[in-house]
Design a protein around this motif. Sequence first.
Motif, mmCIF file in Angstrom:
data_model
loop_
_atom_site.group_PDB
_atom_site.id
_atom_site.type_symbol
_atom_site.label_atom_id
_atom_site.label_comp_id
_atom_site.label_asym_id
_atom_site.label_seq_id
_atom_site.Cartn_x
_atom_site.Cartn_y
_atom_site.Cartn_z
ATOM 1 N N ALA A 75 -40.659 61.300 9.702
ATOM 2 C CA ALA A 75 -40.892 62.503 10.507
ATOM 3 C C ALA A 75 -42.287 62.407 11.117
ATOM 4 C CB ALA A 75 -40.803 63.741 9.623
ATOM 5 N N CYS B 239 -50.002 65.030 4.671
ATOM 6 C CA CYS B 239 -50.174 65.798 5.893
ATOM 7 C C CYS B 239 -50.283 67.276 5.507
ATOM 8 C CB CYS B 239 -49.010 65.566 6.853
ATOM 9 S SG CYS B 239 -47.398 66.066 6.235
ATOM 10 N N HIS C 23 -39.194 67.927 2.228
ATOM 11 C CA HIS C 23 -39.511 68.503 0.920
ATOM 12 C C HIS C 23 -39.194 69.984 0.836
ATOM 13 C CE1 HIS C 23 -42.863 69.541 3.512
ATOM 14 N NE2 HIS C 23 -43.182 70.477 2.663
#
Length: 457
Positions: free
Chosen positions: A388, A268, A117
Motif C-alpha cells: 500500500a 508509517c 491492519h
Amino acid sequence: MAAINDVPYKIYLEESEMPKAWYNLRADMKNKPAPLLNPGTHQPMTAEELSGVFCADLVAQELDNTTPYFEIPEEIRSFYKMYRPSPLVRAYFLEKALGTPARIYYKFEGNNTSGSHKLNSAVAQAYYAKKQGLKGVTTETGAGQWGTALSMACSFFDLDCKVYMVKVSYEQKPFRREVMKVYGADVTPSPSMTTEIGRKILAEHPGTTGSLGCAISEAVEVAVSNPGYRYVLGSVLNQVLLHQSVIGLETKAALDKYGIKADIIIGCAGGGSNLGGLIAPFMGEKLRGEADYRIIAVEPASCPSFTRGVFAYDFCDTGMICPLAKMYTLGCDFIPSANHAGGLRYHGMSPVLSQLYDDGLMEATSVEQTKVFEAAEQFARVEGILPAPESSHAIRVAIDEALKCKETGEEKTIVFGLTGTGYFDMVAYEKFHNGEMTDYIPTDEELAKYRAMLPQV
Ligand SMILES: *Cc1c(COP(=O)(O)O)cnc(C)c1O
C-alpha cells in the motif's frame, strides 16, 4: 546475504502463542496523554459524555491510563484466528538487493480481505457494540480501508454499518466502495445532504471533494441523532492503539523466539494506530528502562503533522463537534493536497504518540511521494508483495536506514510495519509510472494560516 536458514523467511507464531491480552502503553507512560476535552466547556470529557458517542466498554478503554493489560475477549481471539498470527518476514531478498549488512524484518498486516491492519480494531469495536445490544455503528472512511474493515466486522456480528466515505475516494475508488457493499454496509459520499453539517459544508464549499475531518463530523452527527447507534473511529483514539497492540505483541514474541533484538523500529503514521500498536511492547520496555530502541514515525511531506505541526488542543473533525484532543496537528481546517496515501491524510496524530514524541522518546521524518513509490517498487520486485502507498512510507525509511548501514558496515536489525497491500491503489501506481505524480509540500505560510485557526484552550 545471510543464509536463509539463519532464521526462517517467515516467522509464524502458533495459535497458542497469540496474545491473550492487549497491552495498554499508557500504563507505563510517566507523562500521560492529555485528556479529551468537551468542545463547549473545555473540561475533560466524562465517561457519561463519551458514552453518548462511543460504546460503554470502549469508553472505559479510552479513559484508562493505568491498567496495563486488557484481556482479549474469546470471540475476538477466534476472529483474529481467521487471519492472525500475521507473519514477521525476514526481508532476505531486499537485504541482498540493497547489499546491506542490516537485517530487515517486516510485520505484514495485509493478509486479510480489508487489506490492512485496520481489521484488528474494527472487530473489537464491532464486538463491543454488539455486546451492548446496539443496532449499528457509523463511521467515516478516507481511502476505504477502515470502512472495508469495519464492514467485514459488522457483517460478522450482524450489525448495521453506515459509512461516510470522502467523496473524492467514493468517486475514484469504486472497488473499495463495492467491497464494503459486499459486506452489507450503507456507503454515502461525504459531504452529503443527509446531515446538517454536510449541508452546511456543501453550502460554504460547493463542489468540495471532501475530507476525513468532514466525514467524521457527518458520521458522529448520525450516531448521536439515531437511537441504538454509536460512532466508531479507525485510528487516533487510545482504544484503537490498544487494539492494535496485537501487532507489536506478536512481533515481539516472534523476535524473542529467535533471540533477535531490534535496533530500529519504523512505521508509517497517519493517525498513529499501526505505529502505536507496533511499538507498544518495545516502547513499554523503553519507558520501564529495560531496553532501548530507535523508533521512527514516517509521514507524507504533504501532511506533516509531527514534523511541522504544533502540539496543541485541536478538533478531531472539521465540523468541530468532536471532543478536543491534545496532539501534534496541522489544524483541523487543513486539507492536504491530493497525495495518494489516503490513510495518511489526517491533520492530527494520536495523543499517545504525540506525548511520546514531545517527550523525545521517538523520532519522526517526512518523505515525498515519488520517493515513496520508488521504494514501493523496489520492494515489490524483490519481496513479491505489492505494498500500500501508506505502508511504503515505512519501506522508504527502512531502505534508507539499511543503506546507511551499508556505508558504516553496521549490522543493525531494522523492523518495520508493512500495514497493507496496494491492489486498490493502481491509479496511483499508474500516475507514478507515467511521470504524472507530484510532490506538493505545503508552504510555511499555508501552515501558519491553519495554525492561527486552532482553538484557544
Ligand atoms: C489507515 C492506514 C494507515 C494509516 O493509519 P494509522 O492509524 O496511522 O496506522 C497505514 N497503512 C494502511 C494500509 C492503512 O490502511
